[in-house]
Design a protein around this motif. Structure first.
Motif, mmCIF file in Angstrom:
data_model
loop_
_atom_site.group_PDB
_atom_site.id
_atom_site.type_symbol
_atom_site.label_atom_id
_atom_site.label_comp_id
_atom_site.label_asym_id
_atom_site.label_seq_id
_atom_site.Cartn_x
_atom_site.Cartn_y
_atom_site.Cartn_z
ATOM 1 N N HIS A 1 0.828 -1.199 0.000
ATOM 2 C CA HIS A 1 0.000 0.000 0.000
ATOM 3 C C HIS A 1 0.866 1.254 0.000
ATOM 4 O O HIS A 1 2.037 1.229 0.382
ATOM 5 C CB HIS A 1 -0.947 -0.006 1.208
ATOM 6 C CG HIS A 1 -0.282 0.063 2.540
ATOM 7 N ND1 HIS A 1 -0.764 0.839 3.569
ATOM 8 C CD2 HIS A 1 0.831 -0.547 3.011
ATOM 9 C CE1 HIS A 1 0.026 0.694 4.626
ATOM 10 N NE2 HIS A 1 0.978 -0.140 4.316
ATOM 11 N N GLY A 2 0.241 2.342 -0.428
ATOM 12 C CA GLY A 2 0.961 3.604 -0.470
ATOM 13 C C GLY A 2 1.127 4.238 0.891
ATOM 14 O O GLY A 2 2.032 5.038 1.100
ATOM 15 N N GLY A 3 0.258 3.879 1.826
ATOM 16 C CA GLY A 3 0.291 4.493 3.139
ATOM 17 C C GLY A 3 -0.565 5.741 3.153
ATOM 18 O O GLY A 3 -0.070 6.856 3.069
ATOM 19 N N LEU A 4 -1.869 5.527 3.248
ATOM 20 C CA LEU A 4 -2.818 6.647 3.167
ATOM 21 C C LEU A 4 -2.498 7.731 4.187
ATOM 22 O O LEU A 4 -2.594 8.925 3.902
ATOM 23 C CB LEU A 4 -4.240 6.114 3.365
ATOM 24 C CG LEU A 4 -5.399 7.059 3.069
ATOM 25 C CD1 LEU A 4 -5.337 7.550 1.640
ATOM 26 C CD2 LEU A 4 -6.728 6.342 3.329
ATOM 27 N N ARG A 5 -2.072 7.328 5.388
ATOM 28 C CA ARG A 5 -1.839 8.314 6.438
ATOM 29 C C ARG A 5 -0.635 9.205 6.149
ATOM 30 O O ARG A 5 -0.517 10.298 6.704
ATOM 31 C CB ARG A 5 -1.666 7.628 7.797
ATOM 32 C CG ARG A 5 -0.405 6.815 7.983
ATOM 33 C CD ARG A 5 -0.468 6.066 9.313
ATOM 34 N NE ARG A 5 0.667 5.199 9.544
ATOM 35 C CZ ARG A 5 1.713 5.545 10.298
ATOM 36 N NH1 ARG A 5 1.777 6.742 10.842
ATOM 37 N NH2 ARG A 5 2.697 4.688 10.492
ATOM 38 N N TYR A 6 0.272 8.762 5.259
ATOM 39 C CA TYR A 6 1.452 9.581 4.964
ATOM 40 C C TYR A 6 1.097 10.810 4.139
ATOM 41 O O TYR A 6 1.874 11.766 4.081
ATOM 42 C CB TYR A 6 2.511 8.742 4.254
ATOM 43 C CG TYR A 6 2.955 7.553 5.073
ATOM 44 C CD1 TYR A 6 3.383 7.718 6.389
ATOM 45 C CD2 TYR A 6 2.917 6.265 4.550
ATOM 46 C CE1 TYR A 6 3.760 6.629 7.156
ATOM 47 C CE2 TYR A 6 3.283 5.171 5.317
ATOM 48 C CZ TYR A 6 3.698 5.370 6.619
ATOM 49 O OH TYR A 6 4.069 4.290 7.388
#
Length: 581
Positions: free
Chosen positions: A80-85
């Motif tokens: 995953h791209g890391g939504l929180r980043y």
């Protein structure tokens, strides 16, 4: 003196890591001079070995325990791209990760990496939907994502139809978006086998116990076979330290001063049966520190994670009662039917190798990676996230180029499918024929294809003269006996724990934690590895002791108490040396 091999030695058995290859690799390590020696059999180390091998370099990878024995088998199992980043304005990291996700889904590992949907529940009126939609628009757009659907907005009733287990008062609506997931241990293993296929020497249970020097530069490593105690030297032009949370210890052993410091952050996940949560999608929840995922996992849900500093045994991080209660409290805050400790089938804890920064909160440390040259002849890499392993590996080998003779080719791993990828899609369309040919139910063949891809023929060939291997495994009927045999013949498994925990996921997918399957698995491995009855009993005893220690540690209130219990269990590889501190 070690000789310089003139040609990579390609493996005709598609990257087999079986007993014969293990014996041959020990001889090669002593006799040949390598361009690169990679230390660490996690996803970055195996990725670095594959990157170097496909550039035409002579490479060896050594791992003290098992492939993916550390962090790379204990993640959230997401690409995953890391939504929180996005909220931390790390757009470059997200873009890079989403590009890697797309490569895995479409070209490099479509048999291992699959799309998975998540519901993002909305809890605030007016501002939250447009704010989240803008973030998800970026998420859907960055990195050239094309192979997963875009976001879909849902009313409260629409969100509850997708995820009926949610309390009505826990959301006012929702947005469905997609990411991808994989069995991290199986993916890492496949990267390693692909590296072996392209000529790399890959050897587990092989610990670096010292470094060789010529004047002021590192010129190789001293290794120990932790199964036999034998030691020998391996010479090379450059050593690449890919040991994750052990990075600092390895650099101290080399007498090198690192340019960065690695901080271990513990992440705990629990596993519950699929019928305990009524839903047709995963779920992402915001917490006061980070996010919590509820992730579909075959017949189960994986729920996590925590994010706390860990300062104890790096090989065996332990989940505590407090960790488990934290997960249960947060997920139960939105569920109509709360989960209890009795619902938990499995628990696992892993350590993230974060780059130490100014913040005291591990959840705020960057997931960017860093590469350094702590000494002539040595490169170290740390940080990053599982999804970007291929980029990290390429950067590590790029950095190693300064210690190599002559110019090296650029990285091409974005064009190199992992073993099992080629032909996978055609085989998916031939499931019924394969099932009929081997007397299996089609769902069994689909299960095998999603674990082995086009290597499924190699797996099923083991049952040609032993049809009993196509029977379900006693105590763990989701797996076939042949998968255990294949773990020993081709996948480098040397101990019962290797199969129970990483070649399969029996240790976290059954309430008995694998105890009811342990004897059957050990006897199947014995047929390949030549164990006598005493060794079979010993393997089962060590595994049972590990399970008991983990269960006990999960009742303790804090890390220190949990570590004391878990670290008292017998080490699977007892000749492992303590790292230099």
């Amino acid at each position: 003196m070690a000789k310089r091999s003139t040609e990579p030695q390609f493996d005709g058995q598609a990257g087999s890591l079986g007993p014969e290859e293990r014996a041959r690799s020990w001889r090669r390590l002593a006799e040949e001079h390598f361009d690169v020696v990679v230390i660490g059999g996690g996803v970055v180390g195996t990725g670095a070995a594959l990157d170097a091998a496909t550039r035409g370099l002579r490479v060896a990878l050594v791992e003290a325990r098992d492939l993916a024995a550390g962090t790379s088998s204990r993640s959230s199992k997401l690409f995953h791209g890391g939504l929180r980043y996005l909220e931390q304005f790390e757009f470059g990291l997200v873009r890079e990760a989403l590009r890697e996700r797309e490569l895995m889904l479409t070209r490099l590992a479509p048999h291992l990496v699959k799309p998975v949907s998540f519901l993002y529940p909305l809890m605030h009126r007016l501002w939250e939907r447009p704010y989240t939609a803008a973030g998800l628009f970026l998420y859907d757009s960055l990195g050239g994502a094309r192979s997963v659907p875009g976001q879909k907005h849902l009313s409260r009733s629409g969100a509850l139809r997708l995820f009926p287990a949610l309390r009505h008062d826990s959301l006012i609506g929702g947005i469905r978006y997609y990411d991808a997931q994989a069995d991290d241990a199986r993916h890492t293993l496949t990267v390693a086998r692909t590296a072996a296929h392209y000529g790399a020497v890959v050897r587990v249970s092989t610990q670096v116990v010292g470094f060789l020097r010529e004047a002021d530069r590192i010129s190789g490593v001293r290794i120990r076979d932790v199964e036999t105690g034998e030691e020998q030297d391996v010479t090379c032009d450059v050593v690449v330290n890919c040991t994750g949370v052990w990075t600092d210890e390895m650099q101290r052993m080399a007498g090198a001063r690192g340019r960065f410091r690695v901080r271990a952050s513990k992440g705990v996940h629990i596993v519950v049966a699929r019928d305990r949560i009524a839903a047709d999608s995963g779920l992402i929840l915001r917490t006061e520190k980070s996010v919590l995922f509820v992730i579909p996992w075959r017949n189960h849900w994986i729920i996590g994670t925590t994010d706390t500093d860990w300062t104890y045994d790096l090989a065996h991080p332990s989940a505590t009662r407090a960790d488990i209660d934290y997960i249960l409290d947060h997920v139960n805050s939105v569920l109509t039917t709360p989960l209890t400790h009795d619902d938990i089938e499995g628990v696992y804890a892993g350590l993230r190798p974060l780059l130490a920064g100014e913040s005291d909160e591990s959840s705020k440390l960057s997931r960017e990676h860093a590469v350094a040259r702590p000494a002539p002849g040595m490169v170290a890499i740390a940080g990053g996230k599982y999804t970007t392993y291929r980029v990290m590996a390429a950067d590590a080998i790029d950095a190693a180029a300064g210690d190599l003779r002559g110019r090296i080719a650029p990285s091409i791993t974005d064009k190199v499918p992992l073993l099992g990828a080629d032909g996978y899609h055609a085989l998916v369309n031939q499931v019924d024929r394969l099932a009929s040919q081997h007397g299996l139910h089609p769902y069994r063949v689909r299960h095998l294809l999603d674990r082995y891809g086009s290597l499924v023929h190699q797996v099923l060939a083991l049952a040609a003269d032993r049809p009993d291997l196509l029977e379900p495994l006693p105590g763990a009927a989701d797996y076939l006996k042949v998968e255990v045999a294949y773990g020993a013949t081709h996948e480098g498994a040397l101990h019962l724990d290797d199969v129970m925990t990483r070649r399969t996921r029996i240790s976290i997918e059954y309430p008995h934690r694998g105890l009811e399957a342990a004897d059957a698995v050990a006897r199947l491995m014995a047929d390949v590895l030549g164990w006598d009855e005493k060794q079979v009993e010993r393997e089962v005893e060590i595994y049972a002791e590990r399970v008991a220690a983990e269960r006990d540690s999960q009742t303790k209130p804090d890390d220190q108490a949990a570590d004391e219990v878990r670290s008292a269990a017998t080490e699977t590889r007892p000749l492992i040396a303590e790292p230099v501190s």
